[in-house]
Design an enzyme around this catalytic site. Structure first.
Site, PDB file in Angstrom:
ATOM      1  N   SER A 201       0.844  -1.198   0.000  1.00  0.00           N
ATOM      2  CA  SER A 201       0.000   0.000   0.000  1.00  0.00           C
ATOM      3  C   SER A 201       0.874   1.240   0.000  1.00  0.00           C
ATOM      4  O   SER A 201       1.966   1.246   0.590  1.00  0.00           O
ATOM      5  CB  SER A 201      -0.912   0.015   1.224  1.00  0.00           C
ATOM      6  OG  SER A 201      -1.621   1.240   1.330  1.00  0.00           O
ATOM      7  N   TYR A 216      -3.130  -0.740  10.234  1.00  0.00           N
ATOM      8  CA  TYR A 216      -3.142  -1.110   8.813  1.00  0.00           C
ATOM      9  C   TYR A 216      -1.807  -0.770   8.162  1.00  0.00           C
ATOM     10  O   TYR A 216      -1.217  -1.594   7.444  1.00  0.00           O
ATOM     11  CB  TYR A 216      -4.277  -0.389   8.100  1.00  0.00           C
ATOM     12  CG  TYR A 216      -4.272  -0.588   6.611  1.00  0.00           C
ATOM     13  CD1 TYR A 216      -4.743  -1.777   6.055  1.00  0.00           C
ATOM     14  CD2 TYR A 216      -3.798   0.396   5.752  1.00  0.00           C
ATOM     15  CE1 TYR A 216      -4.735  -1.979   4.684  1.00  0.00           C
ATOM     16  CE2 TYR A 216      -3.785   0.205   4.374  1.00  0.00           C
ATOM     17  CZ  TYR A 216      -4.251  -0.982   3.853  1.00  0.00           C
ATOM     18  OH  TYR A 216      -4.235  -1.186   2.490  1.00  0.00           O
TER      19      TYR A 216
END
Length: 281
Positions: A201, A216
């Site tokens: 990400s 996350y």
């Protein structure tokens, strides 16, 4: 004398300014040159002929989380490229749907494994892990795509959510990826070829910090660091490891977007598995 002194001082100022300009211009030229090389490299990567993934790595690919969004698109693209697929996910209806679509559209073989990654490393996951081992046993698995991941509960402070939600996220994004990779790698090592693609990400690789997404982001940074280290560890075994960094919003959409088209081109690229850290434009 005064006039000569003023003239000399002005000359020195001009020389200093010239030297300063020269160094700044040199640095700018170096930066432009480096940027041009990167752009040219990416252009060559984008335009090169497709690579035969089946011949290079093996006849089968394992894809986790293949049922929606860009994950589904990647599964279809691999089937289009001639790979048989082992599809691993937690929704039996969606797994059946993507499996039937691949068989009907591309005439490739598929296997489905029902696996809830949020239960990894618990007693409940032992049966699912056994099913996964049975599914890949004896297959020429050349490509592993660790697509499965969760970002929920989303934008919150750490203390505002029950700790079990964070534990589930860590199980899916970290433990499941690690366990599945560890199960597939031994076969790749024996065959002396293979490729592992982990999905990272932007939040975990580019931004210095990402408040309200702390857990996350931490899991995605783990994925990036694990990928870098595995790439070095298994280089001698001819196993390529790559971490693809994409924007989170792209992963949640099922519509055709420029990022999706970019990904499809990367999948077809001759240099898809080069050890570079590609970022979607």
């Amino acid at each position: 004398m005064l006039r000569d002194f003023l003239f000399l001082r002005e000359t020195r100022r001009e020389m200093a300014a010239s030297v300063w300009f020269f160094w700044m211009a040199s640095l700018g030229a170096i930066q432009v040159f480096a940027l041009s090389i990167r752009l040219l490299t990416n252009l060559v990567l984008f335009l090169r002929r497709p690579k035969d993934l089946c011949r290079t790595y093996g006849a089968w690919a394992v894809v986790t989380g293949p049922t929606s969004g860009i994950r589904r698109a990647m599964s279809l693209e691999m089937a289009r490229s001639g790979l048989n697929l082992v599809l691993v996910g937690r929704d039996p209806a969606r797994l059946r749907d993507i499996s039937e679509m691949i068989s009907r559209t591309y005439a490739m073989q598929t296997k489905t494994v029902l696996f809830d990654f949020s239960l990894v490393s618990t007693v409940q996951s032992e049966e699912a892990m056994s099913r996964f081992r049975e599914a890949v046993a004896g297959l020429d698995v050349g490509v592993l795509v660790n697509n499965a991941g969760v970002a929920k509960p989303g934008v919150v402070y750490l203390h505002e959510v029950d700790v079990e939600a964070w534990v589930r996220m860590i199980r899916v994004n970290v433990l499941a990826l690690t366990e599945v990779t560890a199960e597939v790698l031994p076969g790749m090592v024996r065959r002396g070829r293979g490729a592992v693609l982990n999905i990272g990400s932007v939040s975990g690789s580019v931004l210095p910090s990402h408040p309200l997404y702390s857990v996350y982001v931490a899991t995605k940074r783990y994925v990036a660091e694990l990928s870098r280290s595995l790439s070095v560890e298994y280089e001698s075994a001819c196993i390529d490891v790559q971490c693809q960094v994409r924007n989170r919003c792209v992963a949640l959409t099922s519509t055709v977007s420029p990022d999706y088209l970019w990904l499809c081109r990367v999948c077809r690229s001759h240099s898809w598995w080069r050890r570079t850290w590609c970022r979607a434009p």
